[in-house]
Every structure is written in C-alpha cells, then in structure tokens.
Design an enzyme around this catalytic site. Sequence first.
Site, PDB file in Angstrom:
ATOM      1  N   GLN A 177     -27.839  25.159 -33.480  1.00 46.95           N
ATOM      2  CA  GLN A 177     -28.065  25.351 -34.920  1.00 46.95           C
ATOM      3  C   GLN A 177     -28.358  23.990 -35.547  1.00 46.95           C
ATOM      4  O   GLN A 177     -27.630  23.012 -35.319  1.00 46.95           O
ATOM      5  CB  GLN A 177     -26.838  25.977 -35.594  1.00 46.95           C
ATOM      6  CG  GLN A 177     -27.096  26.320 -37.070  1.00 46.95           C
ATOM      7  CD  GLN A 177     -25.928  27.040 -37.737  1.00 46.95           C
ATOM      8  OE1 GLN A 177     -24.864  27.213 -37.155  1.00 46.95           O
ATOM      9  NE2 GLN A 177     -26.153  27.470 -38.963  1.00 46.95           N
ATOM     10  N   SER A 178     -29.423  23.932 -36.330  1.00 47.45           N
ATOM     11  CA  SER A 178     -29.789  22.669 -36.990  1.00 47.45           C
ATOM     12  C   SER A 178     -29.801  22.793 -38.511  1.00 47.45           C
ATOM     13  O   SER A 178     -29.724  21.789 -39.206  1.00 47.45           O
ATOM     14  CB  SER A 178     -31.156  22.189 -36.494  1.00 47.45           C
ATOM     15  OG  SER A 178     -32.148  23.148 -36.785  1.00 47.45           O
ATOM     16  N   VAL A 179     -29.919  24.009 -39.032  1.00 45.93           N
ATOM     17  CA  VAL A 179     -29.903  24.236 -40.477  1.00 45.93           C
ATOM     18  C   VAL A 179     -28.678  25.089 -40.777  1.00 45.93           C
ATOM     19  O   VAL A 179     -28.579  26.238 -40.301  1.00 45.93           O
ATOM     20  CB  VAL A 179     -31.190  24.934 -40.960  1.00 45.93           C
ATOM     21  CG1 VAL A 179     -31.140  25.157 -42.465  1.00 45.93           C
ATOM     22  CG2 VAL A 179     -32.431  24.112 -40.580  1.00 45.93           C
ATOM     23  N   HIS A 206     -29.215  31.928 -40.958  1.00 44.53           N
ATOM     24  CA  HIS A 206     -30.547  32.517 -40.786  1.00 44.53           C
ATOM     25  C   HIS A 206     -30.607  33.185 -39.417  1.00 44.53           C
ATOM     26  O   HIS A 206     -29.929  32.751 -38.482  1.00 44.53           O
ATOM     27  CB  HIS A 206     -31.642  31.450 -40.899  1.00 44.53           C
ATOM     28  CG  HIS A 206     -31.443  30.304 -39.972  1.00 44.53           C
ATOM     29  ND1 HIS A 206     -30.536  29.298 -40.234  1.00 44.53           N
ATOM     30  CD2 HIS A 206     -31.993  30.009 -38.765  1.00 44.53           C
ATOM     31  CE1 HIS A 206     -30.554  28.428 -39.240  1.00 44.53           C
ATOM     32  NE2 HIS A 206     -31.420  28.843 -38.326  1.00 44.53           N
TER      33      HIS A 206
END
Length: 114
Positions: A94-96, A100
């Site tokens: 996960q980067s954001v 989502h």
Amino acid sequence: MSEPSIFTRILNGDIPGEILLDAGRVFVIRDINPQAPLHALVIPKTEEYRDVTELAAGDPGLLAEMVAAAKRIADDHANGEYRLIFNNGASAAQSVFHVHAHVLGNLEENKLVG
Ligand code: 5GP
C-alpha cells in the site's frame, strides 16, 4: 489538518486524472500505472479510512458501495468479471493511505496469478 490525498486532489480537479465514475459516496479513476488491460481504483470520497480493515469496521455499507462500483466498471469496461485487490499496509504494497480497491479486468488466461 493533513494534506489531501492524491485521490482527493484528482476528485477535486487539482491534478489531472481520468474519472471513470462518480457515484454518490465513491468515485473511480483509471490507475496511472496499469497492471492489467483494465486497472481502475474505486475510492470513497471520504479520507476517513486508511485501509479496508478500518472501513469494514467503520462503515460496511460504504464498502458495499465500493463493490457495487467495481461491478459497474467491470460491466462498462470489461465483460463483467473482475479482480478486486486491497493492499493493506506498506509491507503489503500500500502506498496511498486513503482506502481504495484495485479493479483489474480483461486479464489474459496466463496471468491469473500475480
Ligand atoms: P496502492 O499501492 O496504495 O495499493 O495503490 C496506489 C495506486 O495509485 C497505484 O497503483 C498507483 O499507480 C496509483 N496512483 C498513484 N498516483 C496516481 C496518480 O497521480 N494518478 C492515478 N490515476 N493513479 C495514481
């Protein structure tokens, strides 16, 4: 107050992005770095939840709205079939940290894993 996420900035028109669907409490954009012929991101408009674990506990109805939006995208841009992926935490890619779901579709038969 923290900075708006990259997704909120796209929703607000502050940075470019292809919005595929705006449906009530969720919206869908095309991923800038597609990993499949169809690669979209279903995103709640609220930034309140960082991952699907928090979302499922806090607002399961909103999670259901995300799934319904994913199906609509698969109907409109694939054959109605889709893979749904949530990355949860940095070590899970996960980067954001604005929850989502990745919607992948039109996958080739030899790319069903990975
Ligand atoms: P994560 O790694 O957090 O699960 O997924 C973040 C996704 O957001 C990645 O697939 C990445 O390609 C996508 N992304 C990051 N920045 C942008 C952007 O500015 N525009 C769009 N459309 N997608 C982005």
